[in-house]
Design a protein around this motif. Structure first.
Motif, mmCIF file in Angstrom:
data_model
loop_
_atom_site.group_PDB
_atom_site.id
_atom_site.type_symbol
_atom_site.label_atom_id
_atom_site.label_comp_id
_atom_site.label_asym_id
_atom_site.label_seq_id
_atom_site.Cartn_x
_atom_site.Cartn_y
_atom_site.Cartn_z
ATOM 1 N N ARG A 33 0.869 -1.159 -0.008
ATOM 2 C CA ARG A 33 -0.001 -0.056 0.063
ATOM 3 C C ARG A 33 0.891 1.232 -0.013
ATOM 4 N N LEU A 34 2.018 1.237 0.714
ATOM 5 C CA LEU A 34 2.998 2.290 0.737
ATOM 6 C C LEU A 34 3.506 2.609 -0.615
ATOM 7 N N ALA A 35 4.104 1.584 -1.094
ATOM 8 C CA ALA A 35 4.526 1.542 -2.608
ATOM 9 C C ALA A 35 3.564 1.967 -3.650
ATOM 10 N N ALA A 36 2.440 1.673 -3.533
ATOM 11 C CA ALA A 36 1.391 2.215 -4.490
ATOM 12 C C ALA A 36 0.884 3.588 -4.387
ATOM 13 N N ASP A 37 1.285 4.286 -3.285
ATOM 14 C CA ASP A 37 0.728 5.506 -2.796
ATOM 15 C C ASP A 37 1.765 6.697 -3.057
ATOM 16 N N PRO A 38 1.689 7.409 -4.149
ATOM 17 C CA PRO A 38 2.937 8.503 -4.041
ATOM 18 C C PRO A 38 2.644 9.499 -2.943
ATOM 19 N N VAL A 39 1.347 9.768 -2.288
ATOM 20 C CA VAL A 39 1.242 10.710 -1.254
ATOM 21 C C VAL A 39 2.112 10.243 -0.088
ATOM 22 N N ALA A 40 1.726 8.908 0.419
ATOM 23 C CA ALA A 40 2.419 8.329 1.423
ATOM 24 C C ALA A 40 3.860 8.128 1.354
ATOM 25 N N LEU A 41 4.451 7.931 -0.042
ATOM 26 C CA LEU A 41 5.808 7.797 -0.025
ATOM 27 C C LEU A 41 6.279 9.253 0.025
ATOM 28 N N ALA A 42 5.841 10.288 -0.451
ATOM 29 C CA ALA A 42 6.200 11.913 -0.207
ATOM 30 C C ALA A 42 6.263 12.158 1.018
ATOM 31 N N ASN A 43 5.287 11.816 1.784
ATOM 32 C CA ASN A 43 5.015 12.008 3.417
ATOM 33 C C ASN A 43 6.334 11.494 4.096
ATOM 34 N N MET A 44 6.443 10.112 3.744
ATOM 35 C CA MET A 44 7.479 9.477 4.337
ATOM 36 C C MET A 44 8.908 10.071 4.175
ATOM 37 N N HIS A 45 9.286 10.682 2.895
ATOM 38 C CA HIS A 45 10.552 11.471 2.580
ATOM 39 C C HIS A 45 10.500 12.614 3.517
ATOM 40 N N GLU A 46 9.428 13.388 3.359
ATOM 41 C CA GLU A 46 9.463 14.550 4.259
ATOM 42 C C GLU A 46 9.636 14.597 5.473
ATOM 43 N N TRP A 47 9.289 13.529 6.347
ATOM 44 C CA TRP A 47 9.566 13.480 7.833
ATOM 45 C C TRP A 47 10.818 12.716 8.135
ATOM 46 N N LEU A 48 11.379 11.630 7.137
ATOM 47 C CA LEU A 48 12.520 11.189 7.572
ATOM 48 C C LEU A 48 13.767 11.780 7.039
ATOM 49 N N SER A 49 13.694 12.648 5.905
ATOM 50 C CA SER A 49 14.984 13.247 5.612
ATOM 51 C C SER A 49 15.720 14.037 6.485
ATOM 52 N N PRO A 50 15.035 14.930 7.595
ATOM 53 C CA PRO A 50 15.602 15.581 8.698
ATOM 54 C C PRO A 50 16.276 14.681 9.556
#
Length: 657
Positions: free
Chosen positions: A92-109
């Protein structure tokens, strides 16, 4: 920091600063902060962003800055497994570009190494398998539970942005009904995939040129096992590259010596299929288009890189604003101590950076929403349907077709990540030597943003491609060249000026290309390239300003939050208009008095934004646990460096003896 301090030290307009509600501790400010959180993260922010935010508060994700590179890498893969265990479905995560973007947004810092390997596994690897699983039902459970980690092998040492020229081959073996992967020379080695044994056994999707009976059918993706518990599998050669700045990722050179994969390894779909007799069919005639369809996940990757940048920018600003507000220095009078943030030379760049952070975040939200909605409506259409629709229909997302939608994603990615570099560098500098120390997090953000600038298409390349497309196929409406009675306090006027910049640069690019010598395609592009690139940047800036305005206008009329957003939008626009004042004056879009008024108006808005800096960064909603792990964010930051054996801990008597 109070509005009065700003007024005394920096000469700010006290009325404007107080009108902005500079006291972040009031009930009204608390309400505004809550509204800003919803503006930045959406009404469903707790559902969409909450799980990732919560992850940062848990012990495995607390800041560690004292680890050697190998330990950092082990930590990142360990965190990947922890993250995976929290998911209800990796698919489900892999299929959802919004969830993928949100993951990057919070993990990057928190951990750029983790963000990189997670993005590769869930988006580029697992996402590609899901997108091209129509003909072969594969068992993907090992990738969902991380028994095997996925990676993506596209770029080669000699081929990056010209990936359609890749030279790794997949030669169809009719006798064995499969393919032989080969690396023909050193320049065809796969460049920078995370293919070492770190983290456990790995598989990859490998971009290779499909050869059937000697016929070159273009570049496709092939699912390939790469390493096992003991190291690379037979025929696979993996060598670690030198460490990349700002990252502990196990980037490698990877090559193949006749590695056999079955026919089912080919990721097939509309781009091409191979039947049981080895006959090839495709709905796409052009080999370049087949390749681009195969690597469609790169678009979601661009969105994720933008997300990484906006998350990193907000984190950097939260650190810099907190530090600037409690770092005391000498004031005008010898006995006075004031926050360094009270000086215009310190707060003005941060105020502009805050306006940029809000603009880039809201632009990212707009582009992500547009792409997601477009992709959802188009996913089940045939390639022919898509092509026809691109020519004739403008859908509800505001883009006319796939080409325009992908162009917007590319323009936003390039502009957001470039701007992020500027903002993060400003934040680091405004923390002085403290900002250079790894325990304060900014050093990792400074180097980490370079990865986002290069990943999923180098910015220069994707920006140039988008700019060329705009010159040939983008004709925005030209705003009125009638500045009489218009004021720099009018947000609509400022957005019209941004639109005018785009039009002026597009006109300049087209004129340059028309004047070029006929028959020289490269010379023609070079004649218009500089202006075209500026036009693409102007387009991103305009769309960002429009996103801020839309967010402000969606709030009730007269709302304090809406007014604050308009202030941010005006400051953002003025700072982008200033470099183009000569063109805008010459073309009749601005009057001479506007040029004269612009610096003072920019300073006035910067003071207002600076007075709200604590609340504006508070709306970034960073967890207290994350901030607590950054010593420089605390007023008592010196305690992080206390020496328990220092003489100041001895009594006065002990000190005398």
């Amino acid at each position: 920091m109070t509005a009065e301090t700003l007024t005394t030290i920096a000469g700010a307009d006290a009325t404007d600063a107080n009108a902005a509600g500079a006291d972040a501790g009031t009930a009204g400010s608390s309400a505004v902060r809550g509204e800003l959180v919803r503006v930045l993260f959406g009404d469903d922010h707790r559902a969409a962003h909450g799980p990732w935010r919560t992850l940062l508060t848990t012990e495995p994700f607390r800041r560690r800055s004292d680890l050697a590179p190998d330990a950092q890498l082990r930590l990142a893969y360990g965190r990947l497994r922890t993250l995976n265990s929290t998911l209800d479905s990796a698919f489900r995560l892999a299929a959802d570009p919004v969830a993928l973007a949100n993951m990057h947004e919070w993990l990057s810092p928190v951990d750029t190494t983790l963000t990189t390997v997670a993005g590769i596994h869930y988006n580029l690897f697992l996402g590609s398998l899901l997108d091209h699983d129509g003909d072969v039902r594969r068992d993907l459970s090992a990738f969902a539970d991380l028994t095997r980690i996925g990676t993506f092998l596209c770029t080669e040492l000699d081929h990056g942005n010209d990936a359609t020229a890749l030279e790794t081959t997949a030669d169809y073996d009719r006798a064995r009904d499969g393919f032989l992967l080969r690396t023909p020379h050193a320049g065809a080695q796969k460049f920078m995939p995370n293919t070492s044994t770190a983290g456990g056994p790995k598989s990859g999707v490998v971009a290779a040129r499909l050869l059937v009976d000697g016929r070159d059918l273009g570049v496709f993706l092939f699912l390939t096992a790469l390493t096992g518990a003991e190291g690379p599998l037979p025929g696979v050669r993996v060598r670690l590259l030198p460490r990349r700045m700002g990252s502990a990722v196990d980037h490698c050179l990877t090559s193949f010596d006749g590695v056999f994969v079955p026919r089912a390894a080919l990721l097939s779909g509309a781009q091409g299929r191979l039947d049981a007799e080895g006959a090839f069919t495709s709905e796409v005639v052009n080999r370049r288009s087949r390749f681009l369809l195969s690597i469609g996940r790169v678009t979601a990757g661009k969105l994720s890189m933008s997300a990484s940048a906006v998350g990193s920018v907000r984190a950097a600003l939260a650190v810099a604003v907190r530090h600037g507000s409690h770092r005391l220095i000498g004031g005008v009078r010898a006995s006075e101590r004031v926050p360094v943030m009270a000086h215009r030379s310190h707060y003005a760049p941060l105020a502009g950076a805050l306006a940029t952070a809000y603009a880039m975040t809201l632009l990212h939200r707009t582009v992500l929403r547009a792409w997601t909605e477009y992709d959802r409506t188009e996913r089940d259409r045939t390639v022919h349907d898509r092509t026809e629709r691109d020519r004739t229909v403008r859908d509800r997302t505001g883009v006319a077709g796939r080409v325009e939608a992908e162009r917007l994603v590319a323009v936003a990615k390039a502009w957001i990540t470039w701007e992020a570099r500027v903002v993060i560098t400003q934040c680091r500098e405004r923390c002085g030597a403290q900002g250079l120390l790894e325990n304060n997090g900014l050093a990792a953000l400074v180097t980490g943003i370079e990865g986002a600038i290069t990943a999923e298409g180098d910015n220069i390349a994707i920006h140039a491609k988008a700019a060329a497309g705009m010159v040939s196929g983008h004709r925005p409406p030209r705003p009125p060249a009638d500045p009489a009675g218009r004021e720099l306090t009018d947000p609509v006027f400022l957005r019209e000026l941004l639109a005018a910049v785009e039009c002026v640069e597009l006109d300049r690019a087209r004129a340059g290309m028309r004047a070029a010598a006929p028959g020289d395609a490269l010379g023609r592009w070079n004649a218009g390239a500089s202006a075209a690139l500026r036009a693409a940047t102007a387009h991103a800036q305009l769309r960002a300003a429009e996103a801020v305005a839309a967010a402000a206008d969606a709030l009730p009329p007269g709302s304090a939050t809406g007014e604050l957003l308009h202030t941010l939008g005006r400051l953002f626009a003025l700072e982008r208009i200033a470099p183009h004042g000569g063109d805008l004056l010459n073309e009749g879009f601005m009057a001479g008095r506007h040029i004269s008024e612009l610096p003072a108006e920019t300073d006035r808005l910067a003071a207002r934004v600076a007075g709200q800096a604590q609340m504006l960064t508070g709306a970034f909603d960073l967890p207290d646990e994350w901030l607590a792990d950054v010593p420089v964010t605390d007023a008592g930051y010196a305690s992080a460096y206390d020496d328990p054996e220092g003489p100041w801990h001895r009594s006065a008597v002990e000190a005398r003896w």
